[in-house]
Write a protein that holds these residues in place. Structure first.
Motif, PDB file in Angstrom:
ATOM      1  N   ALA A   1     -51.450  67.749  20.461  1.00 58.32           N
ATOM      2  CA  ALA A   1     -52.143  68.006  19.194  1.00 58.32           C
ATOM      3  C   ALA A   1     -53.601  68.366  19.433  1.00 58.32           C
ATOM      4  O   ALA A   1     -54.150  69.262  18.775  1.00 58.32           O
ATOM      5  CB  ALA A   1     -52.037  66.776  18.293  1.00 58.32           C
ATOM      6  N   ASP A   2     -54.235  67.682  20.384  1.00 54.60           N
ATOM      7  CA  ASP A   2     -55.657  67.895  20.631  1.00 54.60           C
ATOM      8  C   ASP A   2     -55.935  69.099  21.519  1.00 54.60           C
ATOM      9  O   ASP A   2     -57.059  69.621  21.527  1.00 54.60           O
ATOM     10  CB  ASP A   2     -56.259  66.644  21.271  1.00 54.60           C
ATOM     11  N   PHE A   3     -54.924  69.546  22.279  1.00 57.53           N
ATOM     12  CA  PHE A   3     -55.057  70.721  23.148  1.00 57.53           C
ATOM     13  C   PHE A   3     -53.916  71.693  22.868  1.00 57.53           C
ATOM     14  O   PHE A   3     -53.011  71.871  23.687  1.00 57.53           O
ATOM     15  CB  PHE A   3     -55.050  70.303  24.623  1.00 57.53           C
ATOM     16  N   PRO A   4     -53.948  72.328  21.690  1.00 54.99           N
ATOM     17  CA  PRO A   4     -52.819  73.177  21.297  1.00 54.99           C
ATOM     18  C   PRO A   4     -52.619  74.395  22.198  1.00 54.99           C
ATOM     19  O   PRO A   4     -51.534  74.989  22.189  1.00 54.99           O
ATOM     20  CB  PRO A   4     -53.172  73.602  19.868  1.00 54.99           C
ATOM     21  N   ASP A   5     -53.643  74.754  22.977  1.00 55.69           N
ATOM     22  CA  ASP A   5     -53.520  75.905  23.870  1.00 55.69           C
ATOM     23  C   ASP A   5     -53.115  75.513  25.294  1.00 55.69           C
ATOM     24  O   ASP A   5     -53.033  76.376  26.169  1.00 55.69           O
ATOM     25  CB  ASP A   5     -54.833  76.691  23.916  1.00 55.69           C
ATOM     26  N   LEU A   6     -52.872  74.219  25.523  1.00 54.21           N
ATOM     27  CA  LEU A   6     -52.465  73.744  26.842  1.00 54.21           C
ATOM     28  C   LEU A   6     -50.945  73.701  26.915  1.00 54.21           C
ATOM     29  O   LEU A   6     -50.315  72.871  26.249  1.00 54.21           O
ATOM     30  CB  LEU A   6     -53.033  72.345  27.105  1.00 54.21           C
ATOM     31  N   PRO A   7     -50.322  74.576  27.715  1.00 51.32           N
ATOM     32  CA  PRO A   7     -48.869  74.473  27.878  1.00 51.32           C
ATOM     33  C   PRO A   7     -48.520  73.182  28.612  1.00 51.32           C
ATOM     34  O   PRO A   7     -49.040  72.911  29.698  1.00 51.32           O
ATOM     35  CB  PRO A   7     -48.507  75.704  28.718  1.00 51.32           C
ATOM     36  N   ILE A   8     -47.669  72.377  28.012  1.00 49.67           N
ATOM     37  CA  ILE A   8     -47.267  71.090  28.564  1.00 49.67           C
ATOM     38  C   ILE A   8     -45.773  71.124  28.855  1.00 49.67           C
ATOM     39  O   ILE A   8     -44.980  71.576  28.020  1.00 49.67           O
ATOM     40  CB  ILE A   8     -47.588  69.947  27.583  1.00 49.67           C
ATOM     41  N   VAL A   9     -45.399  70.639  30.026  1.00 47.14           N
ATOM     42  CA  VAL A   9     -43.989  70.509  30.380  1.00 47.14           C
ATOM     43  C   VAL A   9     -43.680  69.028  30.536  1.00 47.14           C
ATOM     44  O   VAL A   9     -44.293  68.335  31.358  1.00 47.14           O
ATOM     45  CB  VAL A   9     -43.655  71.251  31.688  1.00 47.14           C
ATOM     46  N   LEU A  10     -42.738  68.545  29.728  1.00 46.98           N
ATOM     47  CA  LEU A  10     -42.229  67.192  29.889  1.00 46.98           C
ATOM     48  C   LEU A  10     -41.150  67.249  30.960  1.00 46.98           C
ATOM     49  O   LEU A  10     -40.081  67.807  30.745  1.00 46.98           O
ATOM     50  CB  LEU A  10     -41.641  66.675  28.567  1.00 46.98           C
ATOM     51  N   ALA A  11     -41.458  66.684  32.117  1.00 44.13           N
ATOM     52  CA  ALA A  11     -40.528  66.788  33.241  1.00 44.13           C
ATOM     53  C   ALA A  11     -39.420  65.755  33.115  1.00 44.13           C
ATOM     54  O   ALA A  11     -39.692  64.580  32.856  1.00 44.13           O
ATOM     55  CB  ALA A  11     -41.273  66.608  34.561  1.00 44.13           C
ATOM     56  N   HIS A  12     -38.191  66.211  33.284  1.00 40.83           N
ATOM     57  CA  HIS A  12     -36.983  65.384  33.348  1.00 40.83           C
ATOM     58  C   HIS A  12     -36.409  65.066  31.963  1.00 40.83           C
ATOM     59  O   HIS A  12     -37.154  64.942  30.993  1.00 40.83           O
ATOM     60  CB  HIS A  12     -37.230  64.056  34.070  1.00 40.83           C
ATOM     61  N   PRO A  13     -35.088  64.894  31.902  1.00 41.99           N
ATOM     62  CA  PRO A  13     -34.526  64.196  30.744  1.00 41.99           C
ATOM     63  C   PRO A  13     -35.191  62.819  30.664  1.00 41.99           C
ATOM     64  O   PRO A  13     -35.199  62.061  31.633  1.00 41.99           O
ATOM     65  CB  PRO A  13     -33.032  64.089  31.102  1.00 41.99           C
ATOM     66  N   SER A  14     -35.789  62.517  29.496  1.00 40.97           N
ATOM     67  CA  SER A  14     -36.788  61.437  29.419  1.00 40.97           C
ATOM     68  C   SER A  14     -36.178  60.076  29.104  1.00 40.97           C
ATOM     69  O   SER A  14     -36.623  59.388  28.180  1.00 40.97           O
ATOM     70  CB  SER A  14     -37.838  61.791  28.365  1.00 40.97           C
ATOM     71  N   PHE A  15     -35.186  59.658  29.863  1.00 41.59           N
ATOM     72  CA  PHE A  15     -34.575  58.347  29.668  1.00 41.59           C
ATOM     73  C   PHE A  15     -35.621  57.244  29.794  1.00 41.59           C
ATOM     74  O   PHE A  15     -36.402  57.247  30.750  1.00 41.59           O
ATOM     75  CB  PHE A  15     -33.483  58.130  30.724  1.00 41.59           C
ATOM     76  N   PRO A  16     -35.734  56.329  28.851  1.00 39.55           N
ATOM     77  CA  PRO A  16     -34.879  56.098  27.679  1.00 39.55           C
ATOM     78  C   PRO A  16     -35.449  56.688  26.385  1.00 39.55           C
ATOM     79  O   PRO A  16     -35.122  56.206  25.299  1.00 39.55           O
ATOM     80  CB  PRO A  16     -34.859  54.569  27.603  1.00 39.55           C
ATOM     81  N   TRP A  17     -36.297  57.702  26.516  1.00 39.86           N
ATOM     82  CA  TRP A  17     -36.995  58.264  25.354  1.00 39.86           C
ATOM     83  C   TRP A  17     -36.589  59.712  25.093  1.00 39.86           C
ATOM     84  O   TRP A  17     -37.434  60.550  24.762  1.00 39.86           O
ATOM     85  CB  TRP A  17     -38.510  58.192  25.577  1.00 39.86           C
ATOM     86  N   GLN A  18     -35.306  60.010  25.213  1.00 35.04           N
ATOM     87  CA  GLN A  18     -34.889  61.408  25.072  1.00 35.04           C
ATOM     88  C   GLN A  18     -35.159  61.960  23.677  1.00 35.04           C
ATOM     89  O   GLN A  18     -35.636  63.084  23.528  1.00 35.04           O
ATOM     90  CB  GLN A  18     -33.403  61.551  25.406  1.00 35.04           C
ATOM     91  N   GLU A  19     -34.859  61.197  22.652  1.00 34.07           N
ATOM     92  CA  GLU A  19     -35.083  61.705  21.301  1.00 34.07           C
ATOM     93  C   GLU A  19     -36.566  61.939  21.039  1.00 34.07           C
ATOM     94  O   GLU A  19     -36.944  62.903  20.367  1.00 34.07           O
ATOM     95  CB  GLU A  19     -34.486  60.739  20.267  1.00 34.07           C
ATOM     96  N   GLU A  20     -37.408  61.069  21.577  1.00 31.16           N
ATOM     97  CA  GLU A  20     -38.850  61.269  21.415  1.00 31.16           C
ATOM     98  C   GLU A  20     -39.299  62.567  22.069  1.00 31.16           C
ATOM     99  O   GLU A  20     -40.099  63.331  21.495  1.00 31.16           O
ATOM    100  CB  GLU A  20     -39.610  60.082  22.016  1.00 31.16           C
ATOM    101  N   ALA A  21     -38.798  62.840  23.271  1.00 34.96           N
ATOM    102  CA  ALA A  21     -39.175  64.083  23.960  1.00 34.96           C
ATOM    103  C   ALA A  21     -38.735  65.298  23.163  1.00 34.96           C
ATOM    104  O   ALA A  21     -39.491  66.277  23.026  1.00 34.96           O
ATOM    105  CB  ALA A  21     -38.551  64.106  25.357  1.00 34.96           C
ATOM    106  N   LEU A  22     -37.532  65.265  22.638  1.00 35.41           N
ATOM    107  CA  LEU A  22     -37.047  66.392  21.841  1.00 35.41           C
ATOM    108  C   LEU A  22     -37.896  66.574  20.591  1.00 35.41           C
ATOM    109  O   LEU A  22     -38.223  67.707  20.204  1.00 35.41           O
ATOM    110  CB  LEU A  22     -35.580  66.167  21.457  1.00 35.41           C
ATOM    111  N   ALA A  23     -38.264  65.468  19.957  1.00 37.70           N
ATOM    112  CA  ALA A  23     -39.079  65.555  18.751  1.00 37.70           C
ATOM    113  C   ALA A  23     -40.425  66.200  19.045  1.00 37.70           C
ATOM    114  O   ALA A  23     -40.893  67.071  18.290  1.00 37.70           O
ATOM    115  CB  ALA A  23     -39.277  64.156  18.150  1.00 37.70           C
ATOM    116  N   VAL A  24     -41.065  65.792  20.140  1.00 41.97           N
ATOM    117  CA  VAL A  24     -42.368  66.369  20.485  1.00 41.97           C
ATOM    118  C   VAL A  24     -42.223  67.854  20.797  1.00 41.97           C
ATOM    119  O   VAL A  24     -43.033  68.680  20.349  1.00 41.97           O
ATOM    120  CB  VAL A  24     -42.995  65.617  21.677  1.00 41.97           C
ATOM    121  N   ALA A  25     -41.193  68.224  21.551  1.00 43.79           N
ATOM    122  CA  ALA A  25     -41.007  69.637  21.924  1.00 43.79           C
ATOM    123  C   ALA A  25     -40.694  70.511  20.715  1.00 43.79           C
ATOM    124  O   ALA A  25     -41.120  71.669  20.651  1.00 43.79           O
ATOM    125  CB  ALA A  25     -39.898  69.753  22.969  1.00 43.79           C
ATOM    126  N   VAL A  26     -39.972  69.972  19.743  1.00 46.61           N
ATOM    127  CA  VAL A  26     -39.684  70.731  18.527  1.00 46.61           C
ATOM    128  C   VAL A  26     -40.952  70.879  17.680  1.00 46.61           C
ATOM    129  O   VAL A  26     -41.223  71.944  17.115  1.00 46.61           O
ATOM    130  CB  VAL A  26     -38.569  70.045  17.705  1.00 46.61           C
TER     131      VAL A  26
END
Length: 291
Positions: free
Chosen positions: A187-212
């Protein structure tokens, strides 16, 4: 690098041994990681050997180490060394740098120097191994420097094999790799491409929510065989996130051959497969010829 001739771009490959034979992590952490991935007895390749491995498969690979000296007390494999080896093999290797965020202003200077003088194309962070909360504002100057350069930042998310099974997990805290800690960064760096590395066990739904929710956020699929991917991750990769999901193996702990064989069995649309395997990464990395 001839993009048209590449079959895939692996976004997640580790340089685990330096030119002097020194490893990137203490022996007990490397052993625990190898045990977690059932990779005992597999010798860590040099960066030049990584190049041979990927060249034989007509693939490119993003290669990096992790500077966690503050947390581990161990000097890292220099990112400059990794970048030089990648430059020798520029037909298949793409260098990412790593800086220890605890170094403050020195880390900011290192970001700019690695990009300007050594040609790194992005940066890798491992919050659990580096023992830092990526949402803390004290680390924002590092992100600001990367964003100014227009380069992506990869953050390990979810459980880590490093320290797994050791007493106390080797002292490594998983909480720092919760992908929700990166929502505010995005949110604070909207121009920074961020990659969430790995299926984010145990936070998979959170990772998907952020990426969407955040246009700048991507997900790489490294460190898991695709046959173990959560069904929800596969559904999102095949639909809402088809332009933001990236092939990554976690080589040498998981080989690209194993990953790709299991990926072939996933129920994905035909048009989605080349996006995940190559096209999304090519666009993120700004490779010549990318759409």
């Amino acid at each position: 690098m001839n993009l048209a001739e590449l079959t895939a771009i692996d976004m997640h490959v580790h340089a685990e041994i330096g030119e002097d034979g020194r490893t990137s992590l203490p022996g007990e952490l490397l052993d625990a990681s190898a045990a977690h991935f059932a990779a005992h007895g597999r010798r860590s390749p040099t960066v030049d050997e990584i190049a041979v491995h990927y060249r034989e498969r007509r693939m490119a690979a993003v290669v990096f180490t992790v500077d966690a000296e503050h947390a581990t007390g161990r000097a890292p494999i220099p990112s400059e060394e990794v970048a030089a080896a990648c430059a020798r093999n520029a037909d298949v290797l793409i260098p990412f740098g790593s800086v220890d965020p605890w170094r403050g202003a020195a880390a900011v200077r290192a970001v700019r120097r690695l990009a300007a003088d050594h040609g790194v194309r992005g940066f890798k962070f491992h919050p659990s191994l580096q023992a830092f909360d990526p949402s803390e504002r004290r680390f924002y100057p590092v992100y600001e420097a990367i964003a100014e350069l227009g380069l992506p930042a990869v953050f390990h998310t979810g459980q880590t094999g490093i320290g797994a099974g050791l007493p106390g997990g080797g002292g490594i805290r998983l909480k720092y790799s919760d992908p929700m800690l990166l929502d505010g960064v995005a949110a604070d760096f909207p121009d920074l491409p961020i990659v969430l590395a790995h299926p984010s066990f145990p936070w998979q739904e959170e990772a998907l929510a952020v990426a969407v929710h955040k246009p700048s956020v991507h997900i790489d699929l490294a460190g898991w065989s695709p046959k173990y991917f959560p069904p929800l991750l596969v559904r999102y990769a095949d639909s809402l996130l088809k332009h933001k999901v990236l092939f990554g193996s976690d080589y040498p702990l998981l080989t690209p051959d194993r990953w790709l064989a299991d990926f072939a069995a996933l129920d994905l649309k035909d048009e989605v497969r080349p996006l995940i395997l190559k096209e999304n990464a090519a666009r993120l990395l700004g490779l010549s010829g990318a759409g």
